[in-house]
Scaffold this motif. Structure first.
Motif, PDB file in Angstrom:
ATOM      1  N   THR A 200      14.835  41.352   6.699  1.00 51.00           N
ATOM      2  CA  THR A 200      15.508  42.518   6.490  1.00 51.00           C
ATOM      3  C   THR A 200      14.532  43.945   6.465  1.00 51.00           C
ATOM      4  OG1 THR A 200      16.793  41.447   4.389  1.00 51.00           O
ATOM      5  CG2 THR A 200      16.682  43.658   4.220  1.00 51.00           C
ATOM      6  N   THR A 201      14.654  44.993   6.098  1.00 56.54           N
ATOM      7  CA  THR A 201      14.321  46.236   5.714  1.00 56.54           C
ATOM      8  C   THR A 201      13.692  46.542   5.049  1.00 56.54           C
ATOM      9  OG1 THR A 201      14.068  46.463   8.639  1.00 56.54           O
ATOM     10  CG2 THR A 201      13.349  48.491   7.263  1.00 56.54           C
ATOM     11  N   SER A 202      12.828  46.870   4.263  1.00 57.52           N
ATOM     12  CA  SER A 202      12.515  47.627   3.011  1.00 57.52           C
ATOM     13  C   SER A 202      12.138  49.222   3.364  1.00 57.52           C
ATOM     14  CB  SER A 202      12.369  46.573   2.034  1.00 57.52           C
ATOM     15  OG  SER A 202      13.002  45.843   1.405  1.00 57.52           O
ATOM     16  N   TYR A 203      11.727  49.928   2.288  1.00 54.40           N
ATOM     17  CA  TYR A 203      11.601  50.953   2.366  1.00 54.40           C
ATOM     18  C   TYR A 203      10.929  51.771   1.339  1.00 54.40           C
ATOM     19  CZ  TYR A 203      14.881  51.415   6.331  1.00 54.40           C
ATOM     20  OH  TYR A 203      15.757  51.486   7.139  1.00 54.40           O
ATOM     21  N   LEU A 204       9.451  52.228   1.820  1.00 53.89           N
ATOM     22  CA  LEU A 204       8.635  52.623   0.280  1.00 53.89           C
ATOM     23  C   LEU A 204       8.143  54.042   0.760  1.00 53.89           C
ATOM     24  CD1 LEU A 204       5.971  50.090   1.240  1.00 53.89           C
ATOM     25  CD2 LEU A 204       7.328  49.856  -0.601  1.00 53.89           C
ATOM     26  N   VAL A 205       7.583  55.108  -0.376  1.00 54.79           N
ATOM     27  CA  VAL A 205       8.112  56.881  -0.338  1.00 54.79           C
ATOM     28  C   VAL A 205       6.650  56.447  -1.025  1.00 54.79           C
ATOM     29  CG1 VAL A 205      10.187  57.089  -1.124  1.00 54.79           C
ATOM     30  CG2 VAL A 205       9.133  58.365   0.015  1.00 54.79           C
ATOM     31  N   HIS A 206       6.152  57.955  -1.302  1.00 50.16           N
ATOM     32  CA  HIS A 206       5.429  58.033  -2.193  1.00 50.16           C
ATOM     33  C   HIS A 206       6.554  58.699  -3.675  1.00 50.16           C
ATOM     34  CE1 HIS A 206       1.634  57.650  -0.667  1.00 50.16           C
ATOM     35  NE2 HIS A 206       1.009  56.145  -1.468  1.00 50.16           N
ATOM     36  N   GLY A 207       6.246  59.226  -5.103  1.00 50.11           N
ATOM     37  CA  GLY A 207       7.213  60.224  -6.111  1.00 50.11           C
ATOM     38  C   GLY A 207       7.913  59.342  -6.328  1.00 50.11           C
ATOM     39  N   ASP A 208       8.600  59.077  -7.183  1.00 53.89           N
ATOM     40  CA  ASP A 208      10.438  58.836  -7.987  1.00 53.89           C
ATOM     41  C   ASP A 208      11.235  59.394  -7.559  1.00 53.89           C
ATOM     42  OD1 ASP A 208      11.891  58.017  -8.994  1.00 53.89           O
ATOM     43  OD2 ASP A 208      11.382  58.899 -11.369  1.00 53.89           O
ATOM     44  N   HIS A 209      11.897  58.344  -6.392  1.00 54.90           N
ATOM     45  CA  HIS A 209      12.424  58.954  -5.626  1.00 54.90           C
ATOM     46  C   HIS A 209      13.814  57.898  -5.566  1.00 54.90           C
ATOM     47  CE1 HIS A 209      10.523  62.204  -3.244  1.00 54.90           C
ATOM     48  NE2 HIS A 209       9.994  61.233  -3.402  1.00 54.90           N
ATOM     49  N   THR A 210      13.697  57.157  -6.638  1.00 50.82           N
ATOM     50  CA  THR A 210      14.740  56.551  -7.323  1.00 50.82           C
ATOM     51  C   THR A 210      16.336  56.902  -7.324  1.00 50.82           C
ATOM     52  OG1 THR A 210      14.683  56.074  -9.509  1.00 50.82           O
ATOM     53  CG2 THR A 210      13.398  54.227  -8.969  1.00 50.82           C
ATOM     54  N   ARG A 211      17.059  58.202  -7.460  1.00 52.48           N
ATOM     55  CA  ARG A 211      17.930  58.623  -7.554  1.00 52.48           C
ATOM     56  C   ARG A 211      18.673  59.568  -6.041  1.00 52.48           C
ATOM     57  NH1 ARG A 211      20.268  58.705 -13.134  1.00 52.48           N
ATOM     58  NH2 ARG A 211      18.540  57.967 -14.357  1.00 52.48           N
ATOM     59  N   ASP A 212      17.131  59.305  -5.080  1.00 49.30           N
ATOM     60  CA  ASP A 212      17.394  59.839  -3.435  1.00 49.30           C
ATOM     61  C   ASP A 212      18.907  58.598  -3.108  1.00 49.30           C
ATOM     62  OD1 ASP A 212      16.062  61.583  -5.212  1.00 49.30           O
ATOM     63  OD2 ASP A 212      14.929  61.793  -2.988  1.00 49.30           O
ATOM     64  N   ALA A 213      19.593  60.167  -2.819  1.00 54.93           N
ATOM     65  CA  ALA A 213      20.379  59.490  -1.608  1.00 54.93           C
ATOM     66  C   ALA A 213      20.109  59.447  -0.258  1.00 54.93           C
ATOM     67  CB  ALA A 213      21.492  60.223  -1.358  1.00 54.93           C
ATOM     68  N   ASP A 214      18.896  59.374   0.231  1.00 54.87           N
ATOM     69  CA  ASP A 214      18.316  58.962   1.233  1.00 54.87           C
ATOM     70  C   ASP A 214      16.767  59.046   0.974  1.00 54.87           C
ATOM     71  OD1 ASP A 214      17.693  57.666   3.701  1.00 54.87           O
ATOM     72  OD2 ASP A 214      19.178  58.710   5.053  1.00 54.87           O
ATOM     73  N   LEU A 215      16.290  58.301   2.077  1.00 58.78           N
ATOM     74  CA  LEU A 215      14.939  58.318   1.702  1.00 58.78           C
ATOM     75  C   LEU A 215      13.644  58.975   3.041  1.00 58.78           C
ATOM     76  CD1 LEU A 215      13.394  54.826  -0.197  1.00 58.78           C
ATOM     77  CD2 LEU A 215      13.969  57.112  -1.563  1.00 58.78           C
ATOM     78  N   ALA A 216      13.736  60.017   2.871  1.00 62.03           N
ATOM     79  CA  ALA A 216      13.349  61.201   3.982  1.00 62.03           C
ATOM     80  C   ALA A 216      11.818  60.519   4.182  1.00 62.03           C
ATOM     81  CB  ALA A 216      13.734  62.030   4.256  1.00 62.03           C
ATOM     82  N   GLY A 217      11.770  60.003   5.577  1.00 65.67           N
ATOM     83  CA  GLY A 217       9.755  59.726   5.128  1.00 65.67           C
ATOM     84  C   GLY A 217       9.582  58.465   5.367  1.00 65.67           C
ATOM     85  N   ALA A 218      10.184  58.083   4.859  1.00 70.34           N
ATOM     86  CA  ALA A 218       9.778  56.730   4.379  1.00 70.34           C
ATOM     87  C   ALA A 218       9.406  55.447   5.238  1.00 70.34           C
ATOM     88  CB  ALA A 218      11.101  55.719   3.117  1.00 70.34           C
ATOM     89  N   THR A 219       8.153  54.721   4.233  1.00 68.29           N
ATOM     90  CA  THR A 219       8.209  53.994   5.726  1.00 68.29           C
ATOM     91  C   THR A 219       8.490  51.683   5.350  1.00 68.29           C
ATOM     92  OG1 THR A 219       5.863  54.285   5.080  1.00 68.29           O
ATOM     93  CG2 THR A 219       5.506  52.029   6.385  1.00 68.29           C
ATOM     94  N   ALA A 220       9.020  51.831   6.364  1.00 70.97           N
ATOM     95  CA  ALA A 220       9.717  50.872   6.471  1.00 70.97           C
ATOM     96  C   ALA A 220       9.071  49.866   6.720  1.00 70.97           C
ATOM     97  CB  ALA A 220      10.867  51.320   7.844  1.00 70.97           C
ATOM     98  N   VAL A 221       8.999  48.383   5.617  1.00 70.87           N
ATOM     99  CA  VAL A 221       8.526  46.778   5.579  1.00 70.87           C
ATOM    100  C   VAL A 221       9.396  46.107   5.696  1.00 70.87           C
ATOM    101  CG1 VAL A 221       6.146  48.050   4.639  1.00 70.87           C
ATOM    102  CG2 VAL A 221       8.394  47.285   3.787  1.00 70.87           C
TER     103      VAL A 221
END
Length: 451
Positions: A200-221
């Motif tokens: 299953t794909t997960s996503y990583l991004v710097h900063g606190d984005h826990t309340r964001d509707a989407d994670l733009a530019g996130a790294t998929a793992v």
């Protein structure tokens, strides 16, 4: 050993169809070896890890991922892993498929393999966009804050886990849940707890984005990190089936974000039948795992309490493991005789310990690996050990019932090998069609509720 000549495609296709039919009909035969367990399903109290409320509801695990120490190759990619720390100032968003419904949930975060405390700064849950696995966006209006003793943040001690406060959140059985966690300081070492074989794909991004509707530019793992369990407050009759296994149960060869491992397809069967639709399925497997010795993750005898006996609401255990114990032992008569003896002794221990908690144990036969490098050996010593162990599993009285996975997927003309159409090319791991055959070989009648 020369591989046998393969049959034309049309013949192979017909054989697969025949095996599918046999797998279903064999369920009646496997049920014949069922013997009464020493106790019924565990009550909704301390013995099962559940706590009943005034309405008779109790906590039941609806999803789990076996915690493991993350190997270097499976750590988050740069810049999320540094020289001496990991996930600093990082938001992690991941989706998991739940198997039992509930209107209240709680999460468990694990630092089982950490050698430093794990600080979680903020956590949220939501429904993923379109209800899909492995997506970074969530449904508008579904996002909820998760707390720990009323606070947004919590620090998970070394070797421990932390359970969130109960949260009102409506979850449907078989649906996906998005869990987003932010850690400002990260973990101050590279000893990260995870489940690499997420499929299953997960996503990583710097900063606190826990309340964001989407994670733009996130790294998929394609890994899960930190999260080990989701629980629901469910009706009193809801129980869980724990599946203990290796890469064949963890789903190597299945489709990323496809939920087509054999545990997923087995759950789909249960969910489609009103008599078993309220059962949860917990996949406690890891690639390379062994019954007797550590491999990828601790051996089964070491992890049984953590992964099965302490999980909330477990009433049944399916044990499908042993191929790595046989395959990694030397291919000599003495070593394979010892491996088989020790496996059988290990199985006995698992049954005794599970029965003490009122959990029924079903033994699954070990599937073929003929033609696999490096497990197959020219003299057939490992195959002889597999046959001996399977004969013991099939003997009535050792397990509460037998699930004959070997019979379901082996080639009738070469019983030491898988049917060619059912594996991924390595003669060991199955493809989604092969996992469908395993799922069909599990008799649903083994999971009746106690009166």
């Amino acid at each position: 050993m020369k591989p046998p000549r393969r049959k034309p495609f049309a013949t192979l296709l017909g054989t697969v169809v025949l095996v599918l039919a046999l797998a279903v009909s064999a369920s009646a035969l496997t049920a014949l070896v069922t013997r009464p367990a020493p106790a019924g399903p565990a009550p909704a109290g301390p013995a099962s890890g559940g706590t009943a409320d005034g309405a008779g509801r109790h906590w039941v695990n609806t999803w789990t991922g076996m915690p493991q120490l993350t190997e270097p190759a499976n750590l988050p990619p740069a810049p999320y892993t540094g020289e001496k720390s990991v996930l600093v100032d990082t938001t992690l968003r991941q989706t998991v498929r739940v198997t039992a419904a509930g209107t209240r949930i709680r999460l468990r975060f694990s630092n089982a393999y950490g050698d430093t405390p794990l600080p979680l700064t903020a956590v949220t849950v939501a429904l993923p966009r379109g209800g899909r696995a492995g997506v970074s966006a969530v449904e508008p209006g579904s996002l909820r804050r998760v707390t720990f003793a009323g606070r947004d943040s919590v620090t998970v001690p070394v070797g421990a886990q932390m359970v969130s406060d109960p949260l009102d959140f409506d979850l449907r059985a078989g649906s996906e849940l998005t869990v987003t966690a932010y850690t400002a300081r990260g973990q101050a070492s590279l000893a990260l707890t995870s489940h690499p074989g997420s499929r299953t794909t997960s996503y990583l991004v710097h900063g606190d984005h826990t309340r964001d509707a989407d994670l733009a530019g996130a790294t998929a793992v394609d890994h899960w990190y930190l999260l080990s369990d989701v629980e629901v407050l469910a009706p009193g009759r809801t129980r869980a089936v724990a599946l203990v296994g290796d890469s064949l149960t963890d789903g190597r060869g299945s489709t990323t974000n496809g939920n087509d491992r054999w545990p997923d397809q087995f759950y789909d069967r249960l969910h489609s039948n009103p008599a078993t639709a309220d059962l949860a399925v917990l996949n406690q497997a890891a690639g390379g795992n062994r019954v007797l010795n550590d491999g990828l993750g601790p051996n089964v005898l070491a992890r049984l309490d953590r992964d099965v006996l302490s999980r909330s609401g477990v009433a049944w255990l399916i044990l499908f493991e042993g191929v790595n114990d046989i395959g990694t032992a030397d291919a000599t008569p003495e070593a394979q005789r010892a491996a088989a003896d020790d496996l059988i002794a290990g199985y006995r221990q698992i049954v005794v310990r599970a029965h003490a908690q009122g959990i029924r144990v079903y033994g699954a036969t070990i599937t073929p690996f003929g033609g696999n490098t490096p497990y197959d050996d020219p003299a057939g010593e490992r195959e002889a050990a597999r046959q001996r162990v399977n004969a013991w599993i099939r003997t009535p009285g050792h397990f509460d019932a037998v699930i004959d996975f070997d019979r379901a997927v082996r080639d009738p003309e070469a019983p030491d090998r898988l049917l060619p159409a059912l594996h991924v090319g390595d003669w060991l791991h199955l493809n989604p069609a092969g996992y469908r055959v395993l799922a069909a070989a599990v008799p649903e009648g083994l999971f009746r509720h106690a009166s």
